[in-house]
Design a protein around this motif. Structure first.
Motif, PDB file in Angstrom:
ATOM      1  N   HIS A   1     -12.241   4.400  -0.315  1.00 47.36           N
ATOM      2  CA  HIS A   1     -11.027   5.102   0.100  1.00 47.36           C
ATOM      3  C   HIS A   1     -11.205   5.498   1.563  1.00 47.36           C
ATOM      4  CE1 HIS A   1     -13.750   8.336  -0.922  1.00 47.36           C
ATOM      5  NE2 HIS A   1     -12.902   9.286  -0.612  1.00 47.36           N
ATOM      6  N   THR A   2     -10.198   6.157   2.124  1.00 42.73           N
ATOM      7  CA  THR A   2     -10.203   6.342   3.584  1.00 42.73           C
ATOM      8  C   THR A   2     -10.526   7.768   4.031  1.00 42.73           C
ATOM      9  OG1 THR A   2      -7.823   6.637   3.483  1.00 42.73           O
ATOM     10  CG2 THR A   2      -8.616   4.447   4.076  1.00 42.73           C
ATOM     11  N   HIS A   3     -11.098   8.595   3.145  1.00 44.87           N
ATOM     12  CA  HIS A   3     -11.539   9.909   3.635  1.00 44.87           C
ATOM     13  C   HIS A   3     -12.572   9.696   4.738  1.00 44.87           C
ATOM     14  CE1 HIS A   3     -10.160  12.271  -0.164  1.00 44.87           C
ATOM     15  NE2 HIS A   3      -9.196  12.079   0.704  1.00 44.87           N
TER      16      HIS A   3
ATOM     17  N   TYR B   1      -3.465   2.281   5.260  1.00 45.71           N
ATOM     18  CA  TYR B   1      -3.657   3.622   5.822  1.00 45.71           C
ATOM     19  C   TYR B   1      -4.670   3.583   6.967  1.00 45.71           C
ATOM     20  CZ  TYR B   1      -4.027   8.687   5.938  1.00 45.71           C
ATOM     21  OH  TYR B   1      -3.999   9.996   6.348  1.00 45.71           O
ATOM     22  N   LEU B   2      -5.746   2.837   6.743  1.00 44.82           N
ATOM     23  CA  LEU B   2      -6.803   2.712   7.747  1.00 44.82           C
ATOM     24  C   LEU B   2      -6.248   2.152   9.055  1.00 44.82           C
ATOM     25  CD1 LEU B   2     -10.108   2.803   7.652  1.00 44.82           C
ATOM     26  CD2 LEU B   2      -9.876   0.337   7.730  1.00 44.82           C
ATOM     27  N   LYS B   3      -5.449   1.102   8.909  1.00 44.61           N
ATOM     28  CA  LYS B   3      -4.904   0.395  10.073  1.00 44.61           C
ATOM     29  C   LYS B   3      -3.826   1.219  10.780  1.00 44.61           C
ATOM     30  CE  LYS B   3      -2.741  -4.054  11.012  1.00 44.61           C
ATOM     31  NZ  LYS B   3      -2.420  -5.385  10.491  1.00 44.61           N
ATOM     32  N   THR B   4      -3.025   1.916  10.010  1.00 41.91           N
ATOM     33  CA  THR B   4      -1.882   2.622  10.587  1.00 41.91           C
ATOM     34  C   THR B   4      -2.273   3.974  11.165  1.00 41.91           C
ATOM     35  OG1 THR B   4      -0.559   1.578   8.868  1.00 41.91           O
ATOM     36  CG2 THR B   4       0.494   3.354  10.098  1.00 41.91           C
ATOM     37  N   TYR B   5      -3.119   4.725  10.470  1.00 42.21           N
ATOM     38  CA  TYR B   5      -3.337   6.123  10.847  1.00 42.21           C
ATOM     39  C   TYR B   5      -4.726   6.431  11.399  1.00 42.21           C
ATOM     40  CZ  TYR B   5       0.969   6.745   8.265  1.00 42.21           C
ATOM     41  OH  TYR B   5       2.251   6.641   7.832  1.00 42.21           O
ATOM     42  N   ILE B   6      -5.761   5.695  10.981  1.00 45.25           N
ATOM     43  CA  ILE B   6      -7.109   6.101  11.395  1.00 45.25           C
ATOM     44  C   ILE B   6      -7.642   5.227  12.524  1.00 45.25           C
ATOM     45  CG2 ILE B   6      -9.466   6.607  10.626  1.00 45.25           C
ATOM     46  CD1 ILE B   6      -8.430   7.005   7.852  1.00 45.25           C
ATOM     47  N   TYR B   7      -7.507   3.913  12.386  1.00 47.03           N
ATOM     48  CA  TYR B   7      -8.097   3.004  13.379  1.00 47.03           C
ATOM     49  C   TYR B   7      -7.029   2.132  14.038  1.00 47.03           C
ATOM     50  CZ  TYR B   7     -12.867   4.306  12.214  1.00 47.03           C
ATOM     51  OH  TYR B   7     -14.034   5.000  12.068  1.00 47.03           O
ATOM     52  N   HIS B   8      -5.925   2.780  14.400  1.00 46.20           N
ATOM     53  CA  HIS B   8      -4.824   2.044  15.023  1.00 46.20           C
ATOM     54  C   HIS B   8      -5.304   1.236  16.236  1.00 46.20           C
ATOM     55  CE1 HIS B   8      -1.305   1.748  17.778  1.00 46.20           C
ATOM     56  NE2 HIS B   8      -0.819   1.221  16.692  1.00 46.20           N
ATOM     57  N   TYR B   9      -6.213   1.846  17.022  1.00 44.56           N
ATOM     58  CA  TYR B   9      -6.634   1.195  18.281  1.00 44.56           C
ATOM     59  C   TYR B   9      -7.372  -0.118  18.052  1.00 44.56           C
ATOM     60  CZ  TYR B   9     -11.371   3.046  17.533  1.00 44.56           C
ATOM     61  OH  TYR B   9     -12.602   3.312  17.022  1.00 44.56           O
TER      62      TYR B   9
ATOM     63  N   VAL C   1      -8.677   5.731  -5.989  1.00 48.13           N
ATOM     64  CA  VAL C   1      -9.772   5.157  -5.208  1.00 48.13           C
ATOM     65  C   VAL C   1     -10.328   3.950  -5.948  1.00 48.13           C
ATOM     66  CG1 VAL C   1     -10.423   7.382  -4.189  1.00 48.13           C
ATOM     67  CG2 VAL C   1     -11.504   6.651  -6.324  1.00 48.13           C
ATOM     68  N   PHE C   2     -11.183   3.211  -5.279  1.00 48.70           N
ATOM     69  CA  PHE C   2     -11.878   2.105  -5.916  1.00 48.70           C
ATOM     70  C   PHE C   2     -13.367   2.425  -6.030  1.00 48.70           C
ATOM     71  CE2 PHE C   2      -9.270  -2.013  -4.821  1.00 48.70           C
ATOM     72  CZ  PHE C   2      -8.354  -1.678  -5.795  1.00 48.70           C
ATOM     73  N   GLY C   3     -13.956   2.070  -7.164  1.00 46.20           N
ATOM     74  CA  GLY C   3     -15.391   1.878  -7.236  1.00 46.20           C
ATOM     75  C   GLY C   3     -15.576   0.369  -7.327  1.00 46.20           C
ATOM     76  N   TYR C   4     -16.828  -0.080  -7.356  1.00 45.00           N
ATOM     77  CA  TYR C   4     -17.095  -1.518  -7.439  1.00 45.00           C
ATOM     78  C   TYR C   4     -18.196  -1.795  -8.453  1.00 45.00           C
ATOM     79  CZ  TYR C   4     -14.217  -1.827  -3.281  1.00 45.00           C
ATOM     80  OH  TYR C   4     -13.154  -1.728  -2.404  1.00 45.00           O
ATOM     81  N   LYS C   5     -17.989  -2.882  -9.202  1.00 44.64           N
ATOM     82  CA  LYS C   5     -18.993  -3.338 -10.166  1.00 44.64           C
ATOM     83  C   LYS C   5     -19.475  -4.722  -9.721  1.00 44.64           C
ATOM     84  CE  LYS C   5     -19.323  -4.743 -15.017  1.00 44.64           C
ATOM     85  NZ  LYS C   5     -18.619  -4.788 -16.313  1.00 44.64           N
ATOM     86  N   PHE C   6     -20.787  -4.940  -9.800  1.00 47.88           N
ATOM     87  CA  PHE C   6     -21.368  -6.208  -9.317  1.00 47.88           C
ATOM     88  C   PHE C   6     -22.745  -6.358  -9.931  1.00 47.88           C
ATOM     89  CE2 PHE C   6     -24.134  -3.760  -6.580  1.00 47.88           C
ATOM     90  CZ  PHE C   6     -23.390  -2.604  -6.398  1.00 47.88           C
ATOM     91  N   GLY C   7     -23.077  -7.558 -10.401  1.00 51.23           N
ATOM     92  CA  GLY C   7     -24.427  -7.863 -10.860  1.00 51.23           C
ATOM     93  C   GLY C   7     -25.064  -6.823 -11.764  1.00 51.23           C
ATOM     94  N   GLY C   8     -24.344  -6.298 -12.744  1.00 52.05           N
ATOM     95  CA  GLY C   8     -24.913  -5.330 -13.677  1.00 52.05           C
ATOM     96  C   GLY C   8     -24.983  -3.905 -13.138  1.00 52.05           C
ATOM     97  N   CYS C   9     -24.395  -3.680 -11.954  1.00 55.73           N
ATOM     98  CA  CYS C   9     -24.396  -2.345 -11.352  1.00 55.73           C
ATOM     99  C   CYS C   9     -22.953  -1.887 -11.124  1.00 55.73           C
ATOM    100  CB  CYS C   9     -25.064  -2.349  -9.982  1.00 55.73           C
ATOM    101  SG  CYS C   9     -26.702  -3.053 -10.006  1.00 55.73           S
ATOM    102  N   ALA C  10     -22.783  -0.581 -11.026  1.00 51.43           N
ATOM    103  CA  ALA C  10     -21.478  -0.048 -10.624  1.00 51.43           C
ATOM    104  C   ALA C  10     -21.692   1.148  -9.714  1.00 51.43           C
ATOM    105  CB  ALA C  10     -20.657   0.342 -11.842  1.00 51.43           C
ATOM    106  N   TYR C  11     -20.780   1.285  -8.753  1.00 50.46           N
ATOM    107  CA  TYR C  11     -20.831   2.375  -7.772  1.00 50.46           C
ATOM    108  C   TYR C  11     -19.453   3.038  -7.735  1.00 50.46           C
ATOM    109  CZ  TYR C  11     -21.610   4.761  -3.272  1.00 50.46           C
ATOM    110  OH  TYR C  11     -21.758   5.697  -2.277  1.00 50.46           O
TER     111      TYR C  11
END
Ligand SMILES: [Zn+2]
Ligand SMILES: [Zn+2]
Ligand SMILES: [Zn+2]
Length: 262
Positions: free
Chosen positions: A74-76, A107-115, A158-168
């Motif tokens: 997420h973009t916090h 959101y990232l493109k528009t408000y945080i890292y527009h430049y 928000v997103f978490g991610y699962k990969f190769g038997g792990c999750a975050y």
């Protein structure tokens, strides 16, 4: 595949500026927590989950020589503030792929890292070149199948991610059923748990342990911790039979620099 907890702390970091609580004054290096982030080393590639304001120090500490792509939860600001420092890894014409939900990328493109996306901006010192890749359910990366884990961080999806038997899943206060189903039979679960007392947008340690007791990962690591959590004392309480934090699982607090081999 190798995992490294680059940061295990909440947005303030630990120690908190101006605080003299026992955790902030602790001499145990595991009580020193930078913004939550995970490094995945797989197939010769370095994949980052999130890139917060402590990224520069994390990269120097781990002598990070390359970042091949980033997965965004997420973009916090404690998860994106280090993106400016990625410019040393991106060369013009070779942008770094950044994966995330369409809403967060927008959101990232528009408000945080527009430049970063403004073609008229002067590029003297260079800017981080990003290739934003919106993801939905699953995608292949470095020979691994990644699955998104949509969850709720207060009112924010928000997103978490699962990969190769792990999750975050780092910033979370509610996990929908469809995501919970994906958390069974994991080798490693890295799960956010802010503190002992309730919070509107994060799991407490008890809530995280309750979820873990349901899905029973072989190894559990709690991350995104604040200064209410003293490392050694809390670790011991996971072992205390009959205590409120005893689950019978292999449960640990994550700490900065922790390496998890698979
Ligand atoms: Zn956070
Ligand atoms: Zn403190
Ligand atoms: Zn957050």
């Amino acid at each position: 595949m190798k995992l490294t907890i680059l940061g295990s702390g909440t947005s303030h970091g630990v120690p908190v500026i101006g605080c003299s609580c026992p955790t902030c004054l602790s001499e145990d290096p595991r009580d020193n927590r930078s913004n939550a982030s995970l490094l995945i080393e797989s197939g010769g590639q370095n994949i980052l989950i999130d890139c917060g304001r402590d990224f520069r120090q994390q990269a120097l500490r781990h002598q990070l020589g390359r970042v091949d792509c980033i997965l965004l939860t997420h973009t916090h600001f404690d998860h994106v503030a280090g993106i400016d420092d990625l410019r040393v890894f991106s060369r013009r014409g070779h942008p770094i792929p950044l994966f995330g939900s369409p809403a967060h990328l927008n959101y990232l493109k528009t408000y945080i890292y527009h430049y970063l996306f403004d073609p008229t901006i002067q590029r003297g010192g260079g800017v981080t070149e990003l290739d934003l890749v919106a993801v939905d359910e699953r995608f292949l990366l470095a020979g691994l199948l990644f699955e998104t884990l949509p969850a709720w961080h207060g009112e924010l999806e928000v997103f978490g991610y699962k990969f190769g038997g792990c999750a975050y899943l780092s910033d979370v206060s509610r996990v929908p059923k469809a995501t919970l189903q994906k958390l069974y039979n994991l080798e490693v679960l890295v799960l956010g748990a802010l503190r002992h007392a309730p919070h509107p947008t994060h799991f407490t340690i008890s809530q995280a342990l309750e979820l873990a007791s349901e899905v029973k990962p072989r190894r559990l690591y709690l991350t995104h911790l604040c200064h209410d959590v003293l490392h050694e004392q809390t670790e011991q309480s996971f072992e205390k039979k009959g205590g409120p934090y005893h689950t019978g699982l292999e449960a640990h607090l994550a700490y900065d620099g922790l390496r998890i081999e698979l």
